[in-house]
Design a protein around this motif. Structure first.
Motif, PDB file in Angstrom:
ATOM      1  N   UNK A 241       0.850  -1.181   0.000  1.00 26.96           N
ATOM      2  CA  UNK A 241       0.000   0.000   0.000  1.00 26.96           C
ATOM      3  C   UNK A 241       0.891   1.238   0.000  1.00 26.96           C
ATOM      4  N   UNK A 242       0.509   2.249  -0.780  1.00 27.60           N
ATOM      5  CA  UNK A 242       1.312   3.460  -0.908  1.00 27.60           C
ATOM      6  C   UNK A 242       0.616   4.642  -0.241  1.00 27.60           C
ATOM      7  N   UNK A 243       1.418   5.540   0.315  1.00 24.67           N
ATOM      8  CA  UNK A 243       0.883   6.709   1.005  1.00 24.67           C
ATOM      9  C   UNK A 243       0.253   7.681   0.011  1.00 24.67           C
ATOM     10  N   UNK A 244      -0.717   8.500   0.468  1.00 28.55           N
ATOM     11  CA  UNK A 244      -1.363   9.464  -0.447  1.00 28.55           C
ATOM     12  C   UNK A 244      -0.373  10.415  -1.113  1.00 28.55           C
ATOM     13  N   UNK A 245       0.688  10.809  -0.393  1.00 28.67           N
ATOM     14  CA  UNK A 245       1.651  11.741  -0.978  1.00 28.67           C
ATOM     15  C   UNK A 245       2.658  11.050  -1.896  1.00 28.67           C
ATOM     16  N   UNK A 246       2.558   9.726  -2.007  1.00 31.21           N
ATOM     17  CA  UNK A 246       3.430   8.948  -2.879  1.00 31.21           C
ATOM     18  C   UNK A 246       2.530   8.162  -3.837  1.00 31.21           C
ATOM     19  N   UNK A 247       1.896   8.870  -4.778  1.00 32.10           N
ATOM     20  CA  UNK A 247       0.879   8.217  -5.610  1.00 32.10           C
ATOM     21  C   UNK A 247       1.444   7.088  -6.443  1.00 32.10           C
ATOM     22  N   UNK A 248       0.664   6.033  -6.563  1.00 33.92           N
ATOM     23  CA  UNK A 248       1.090   4.871  -7.334  1.00 33.92           C
ATOM     24  C   UNK A 248       1.202   5.178  -8.811  1.00 33.92           C
ATOM     25  N   UNK A 249       2.132   4.518  -9.442  1.00 33.71           N
ATOM     26  CA  UNK A 249       2.321   4.650 -10.889  1.00 33.71           C
ATOM     27  C   UNK A 249       2.452   3.256 -11.470  1.00 33.71           C
ATOM     28  N   UNK A 250       1.494   2.870 -12.270  1.00 31.14           N
ATOM     29  CA  UNK A 250       1.599   1.585 -12.955  1.00 31.14           C
ATOM     30  C   UNK A 250       1.351   1.793 -14.436  1.00 31.14           C
ATOM     31  N   UNK A 251       2.347   2.388 -15.073  1.00 34.00           N
ATOM     32  CA  UNK A 251       2.301   2.574 -16.502  1.00 34.00           C
ATOM     33  C   UNK A 251       1.362   3.679 -16.943  1.00 34.00           C
ATOM     34  N   UNK A 252       1.182   3.749 -18.244  1.00 32.41           N
ATOM     35  CA  UNK A 252       0.314   4.731 -18.870  1.00 32.41           C
ATOM     36  C   UNK A 252      -1.110   4.190 -18.955  1.00 32.41           C
ATOM     37  N   UNK A 253      -2.099   5.060 -18.960  1.00 28.44           N
ATOM     38  CA  UNK A 253      -3.473   4.583 -19.197  1.00 28.44           C
ATOM     39  C   UNK A 253      -3.566   3.879 -20.540  1.00 28.44           C
ATOM     40  N   UNK A 254      -4.347   2.826 -20.576  1.00 28.05           N
ATOM     41  CA  UNK A 254      -4.535   2.124 -21.855  1.00 28.05           C
ATOM     42  C   UNK A 254      -5.187   3.066 -22.850  1.00 28.05           C
ATOM     43  N   UNK A 255      -4.701   3.094 -24.080  1.00 30.16           N
ATOM     44  CA  UNK A 255      -5.300   4.007 -25.071  1.00 30.16           C
ATOM     45  C   UNK A 255      -6.735   3.602 -25.366  1.00 30.16           C
ATOM     46  N   UNK A 256      -7.542   4.616 -25.626  1.00 30.73           N
ATOM     47  CA  UNK A 256      -8.940   4.352 -25.973  1.00 30.73           C
ATOM     48  C   UNK A 256      -9.012   3.657 -27.324  1.00 30.73           C
ATOM     49  N   UNK A 257      -9.910   2.701 -27.427  1.00 28.06           N
ATOM     50  CA  UNK A 257     -10.073   1.984 -28.695  1.00 28.06           C
ATOM     51  C   UNK A 257     -10.576   2.970 -29.757  1.00 28.06           C
ATOM     52  N   UNK A 258     -10.021   2.805 -30.951  1.00 29.77           N
ATOM     53  CA  UNK A 258     -10.445   3.689 -32.050  1.00 29.77           C
ATOM     54  C   UNK A 258     -11.910   3.427 -32.391  1.00 29.77           C
ATOM     55  N   UNK A 259     -12.602   4.504 -32.646  1.00 30.17           N
ATOM     56  CA  UNK A 259     -14.020   4.369 -32.978  1.00 30.17           C
ATOM     57  C   UNK A 259     -14.175   3.640 -34.305  1.00 30.17           C
ATOM     58  N   UNK A 260     -15.043   2.692 -34.319  1.00 28.18           N
ATOM     59  CA  UNK A 260     -15.222   1.945 -35.547  1.00 28.18           C
ATOM     60  C   UNK A 260     -16.404   2.393 -36.343  1.00 28.18           C
TER      61      UNK A 260
END
Length: 328
Positions: free
Chosen positions: A309-328
């Motif tokens: 568990x991480x403290x509020x002042x040490x925000x978690x980082x687990x990569x970049x947000x997944x890109x939104x799927x392209x509109x079809x």
């Protein structure tokens, strides 16, 4: 509960390289049976007509090895914070097969996360960057790569090819660095808990994070000096003289020969490290002239189910947000 840890860390995470260099406990060699399981899992994914990354853990079954991988995950969080898995015969696989088996192994440890805005789940660590661009990511060059942590719970580095010369991998314990600061330079300790602006934390603008955070009995660290300096430049908030002196101290401790652990990753070696407990580095290297022989590592970022568990002042980082799927 105190926010600043004021007693030395005595857990296995507080290792010194000089004490464990010859200790085989962090090196795990894959048995022929384990390699056979990996081959069978790869064949199953192929039989199902699936490719990286469009398959799940159940599609890549490891009936025996899965238990070992879970034990490794526990050691990454509650032990020394790193390990080396040796013996994957990468020379006999195609690149697409390597992507499948590496990703499949990752699924049995945690959840692979995106390494850039494009959504790449495996990153190629090669000398492809522009040295004249300060925004070039340090892993994209053949220069010395300073000690740092990546924005994920765990980082995996799979060696496919070594450089012609150099490219030594190095690890250092965050807890060992902390103990040295606490014992010999306590006047700087509070500065490392002060939020600083970091560039390249998977956000478009530099954001705040301390270097050290102590929460629920565990010390966590986030560090890469170049990205701190770049973050403060972008924000037009120069580091103070005492902050620079504190970073100089941190850097001097990271490089101490008795603290760091150096290793040459051989083809088929998979190094795993907890980004909160261990900093990793690489020496400069000279590559082969032939492109097919040049140094290549594959990087995997994992979000771990057993992560601290991480403290509020040490925000978690687990990569970049997944890109939104392209509109079809």
């Amino acid at each position: 509960m105190t926010l600043i840890l004021k007693t030395p860390i005595t857990s296995p995470a507080a290792w010194k390289g000089c004490d464990i260099a010859a200790d085989p406990a962090w090196l795990h060699v894959l048995s022929p049976a384990a390699v056979g399981e990996i081959d069978a899992a790869l064949a199953r994914v192929r039989h199902l007509g699936k490719r990286f990354p469009n398959f799940g853990k159940d599609d890549f079954p490891l009936p025996g090895l899965a238990h070992d991988l879970q034990e490794h995950a526990k050691a990454l969080e509650d032990g020394r914070g790193f390990m080396l898995l040796r013996g994957l015969p990468v020379e006999r696989y195609s690149e697409s097969d390597i992507e499948i088996l590496y990703y499949g192994l990752g699924l049995h440890l945690g959840i692979p996360v995106c390494q850039n805005p494009r959504g790449d789940l495996l990153g190629a660590v090669q000398n492809v960057g522009d040295l004249n661009d300060r925004n070039t990511r340090v892993y994209e060059t053949n220069l010395y790569l300073p000690y740092h942590s990546d924005p994920s719970d765990v980082v995996g580095l799979l060696c496919l090819r070594k450089a012609r010369e150099g490219g030594l991998s190095s690890l250092v314990s965050v807890a060992a660095i902390y103990n040295e600061i606490l014992a010999h330079h306590p006047e700087f300790l509070g500065l490392f808990y002060r939020p600083l602006y970091f560039a390249h934390l998977c956000e478009p603008q530099p954001s705040l994070s301390p270097i050290f955070s102590f929460h629920q009995g565990k010390l966590s660290c986030r560090y890469l000096r170049q990205y701190i300096e770049l973050g403060h430049d972008i924000r037009a908030l120069p580091l103070s003289r005492v902050e620079i002196e504190a970073l100089d101290l941190f850097d001097s401790l990271m490089h101490r020969p008795d603290l760091r652990l150096d290793m040459m990753l051989e083809p088929g070696d998979l190094q795993l490290a907890n980004n909160y407990a261990v900093l990793h580095s690489r020496t400069a290297f000279q590559d082969h002239e032939e492109p097919a022989l040049r140094r290549k590592m594959l990087r995997l970022w994992l979000k771990m189910p057993n992560a601290r568990s991480l403290a509020p002042e040490f925000p978690g980082r687990n990569g970049f947000p997944a890109p939104l799927a392209a509109a079809g």
